[in-house]
Design a protein around this motif. Structure first.
Motif, PDB file in Angstrom:
ATOM      1  N   PHE A  42     -11.767 -54.473  -4.581  1.00  0.00           N
ATOM      2  CA  PHE A  42     -12.375 -53.299  -3.953  1.00  0.00           C
ATOM      3  C   PHE A  42     -11.514 -52.054  -4.219  1.00  0.00           C
ATOM      4  O   PHE A  42     -12.018 -51.010  -4.624  1.00  0.00           O
ATOM      5  CB  PHE A  42     -12.527 -53.549  -2.451  1.00  0.00           C
ATOM      6  N   ASP A  43     -10.203 -52.179  -4.009  1.00  0.00           N
ATOM      7  CA  ASP A  43      -9.293 -51.054  -4.244  1.00  0.00           C
ATOM      8  C   ASP A  43      -9.278 -50.650  -5.719  1.00  0.00           C
ATOM      9  O   ASP A  43      -9.222 -49.457  -6.043  1.00  0.00           O
ATOM     10  CB  ASP A  43      -7.878 -51.406  -3.786  1.00  0.00           C
ATOM     11  N   ASP A  44      -9.335 -51.632  -6.624  1.00  0.00           N
ATOM     12  CA  ASP A  44      -9.373 -51.332  -8.064  1.00  0.00           C
ATOM     13  C   ASP A  44     -10.603 -50.495  -8.414  1.00  0.00           C
ATOM     14  O   ASP A  44     -10.512 -49.543  -9.194  1.00  0.00           O
ATOM     15  CB  ASP A  44      -9.389 -52.624  -8.898  1.00  0.00           C
ATOM     16  N   GLU A  45     -11.750 -50.853  -7.859  1.00  0.00           N
ATOM     17  CA  GLU A  45     -12.979 -50.096  -8.143  1.00  0.00           C
ATOM     18  C   GLU A  45     -12.903 -48.680  -7.581  1.00  0.00           C
ATOM     19  O   GLU A  45     -13.384 -47.737  -8.195  1.00  0.00           O
ATOM     20  CB  GLU A  45     -14.213 -50.812  -7.574  1.00  0.00           C
ATOM     21  N   MET A  46     -12.282 -48.516  -6.410  1.00  0.00           N
ATOM     22  CA  MET A  46     -12.136 -47.179  -5.831  1.00  0.00           C
ATOM     23  C   MET A  46     -11.207 -46.322  -6.696  1.00  0.00           C
ATOM     24  O   MET A  46     -11.465 -45.142  -6.919  1.00  0.00           O
ATOM     25  CB  MET A  46     -11.601 -47.263  -4.393  1.00  0.00           C
ATOM     26  N   ASP A  47     -10.149 -46.932  -7.207  1.00  0.00           N
ATOM     27  CA  ASP A  47      -9.249 -46.199  -8.104  1.00  0.00           C
ATOM     28  C   ASP A  47      -9.990 -45.777  -9.370  1.00  0.00           C
ATOM     29  O   ASP A  47      -9.782 -44.679  -9.890  1.00  0.00           O
ATOM     30  CB  ASP A  47      -8.032 -47.053  -8.466  1.00  0.00           C
ATOM     31  N   LYS A  48     -10.858 -46.646  -9.868  1.00  0.00           N
ATOM     32  CA  LYS A  48     -11.638 -46.332 -11.064  1.00  0.00           C
ATOM     33  C   LYS A  48     -12.571 -45.148 -10.793  1.00  0.00           C
ATOM     34  O   LYS A  48     -12.721 -44.261 -11.629  1.00  0.00           O
ATOM     35  CB  LYS A  48     -12.459 -47.546 -11.501  1.00  0.00           C
ATOM     36  N   LEU A  49     -13.187 -45.114  -9.604  1.00  0.00           N
ATOM     37  CA  LEU A  49     -14.043 -43.975  -9.233  1.00  0.00           C
ATOM     38  C   LEU A  49     -13.263 -42.668  -9.283  1.00  0.00           C
ATOM     39  O   LEU A  49     -13.763 -41.651  -9.771  1.00  0.00           O
ATOM     40  CB  LEU A  49     -14.603 -44.158  -7.824  1.00  0.00           C
ATOM     41  N   GLU A  50     -12.053 -42.706  -8.785  1.00  0.00           N
ATOM     42  CA  GLU A  50     -11.233 -41.480  -8.759  1.00  0.00           C
ATOM     43  C   GLU A  50     -10.887 -41.036 -10.184  1.00  0.00           C
ATOM     44  O   GLU A  50     -10.925 -39.845 -10.494  1.00  0.00           O
ATOM     45  CB  GLU A  50      -9.967 -41.717  -7.965  1.00  0.00           C
ATOM     46  N   ARG A  51     -10.571 -41.984 -11.055  1.00  0.00           N
ATOM     47  CA  ARG A  51     -10.228 -41.637 -12.441  1.00  0.00           C
ATOM     48  C   ARG A  51     -11.434 -41.072 -13.196  1.00  0.00           C
ATOM     49  O   ARG A  51     -11.274 -40.255 -14.095  1.00  0.00           O
ATOM     50  CB  ARG A  51      -9.694 -42.862 -13.175  1.00  0.00           C
TER      51      ARG A  51
END
Length: 193
Positions: free
Chosen positions: A181-190
């Motif tokens: 979940f955290d990995d996907e949120m980081d991807k959204l930010e990038r």
């Protein structure tokens, strides 16, 4: 014969003038021919998701001020729900690929349905981060707004629902799911500017 030659000369001259005029000023022609003019959209900057928040924007037009605001909110919530659901789907697919689940398809479907229920519940209380309303030439109101919901609200809602579902709980690794979940949120930010 002289008449035909004069006519031919006239046609040739008109053709030359038209050609010359159409070739003149290529920068202006390209600019006006494309028809593109950038528009500054209010609240756009407040609509980008990051590692902490899901965010979205919406707008709405109406002759009634309250209706323009309601339409903008509905459009923003629809976009936000779509963003959250696609993120959860991606997390679920990654998660099920890494764990040993007997019927992965059934697990994913149950999990995604539960996530949609959580999203519906959480979208009731979104925070408005930007709202701008103006009038159009036709007298209608146009409202732009940006909304957000904290990532942790979505994650905690899903975690709580899983804890209450005996079948899903057996196949649930809380730490692994949180990591995805955290990995996907980081991807959204990038992905956002």
């Amino acid at each position: 014969m002289k008449m035909k030659l004069t006519g031919l000369l006239s046609v040739t001259m008109m053709f030359a003038v038209v050609t010359f005029m159409s070739c003149g000023g290529p920068k202006e022609t390209a600019k006006t021919d494309s028809g593109f003019q950038e528009v500054d959209i209010p609240c756009k900057e407040k609509g980008y998701s990051d590692s902490e928040y899901f965010r979205a924007t919406g707008n709405g037009d109406s002759r009634n001020l309250a209706t323009s605001k309601d339409k903008a909110m509905m459009n923003a919530k629809t976009r936000l729900a779509g963003l959250i659901n696609s993120t959860i789907k991606s997390v679920t697919e990654q998660y099920t690929n890494e764990i040993d689940v007997g019927d992965a398809m059934e697990f994913e479907q149950s999990f995604e349905q539960m996530a949609r229920d959580v999203v519906k519940q959480e979208l009731v209380e979104v925070a408005v981060t930007c709202e701008k309303t103006g009038t159009l030439d036709n007298g209608n109101y146009r409202t732009y707004l940006a909304i957000q919901v904290k990532k942790d609200h979505i994650y905690n809602g899903i975690d709580e629902k899983i804890s209450k579902d005996k079948k899903l709980q057996l196949k649930y690794d809380r730490m692994k799911f949180k990591e995805k979940f955290d990995d996907e949120m980081d991807k959204l930010e990038r992905e956002n500017p």
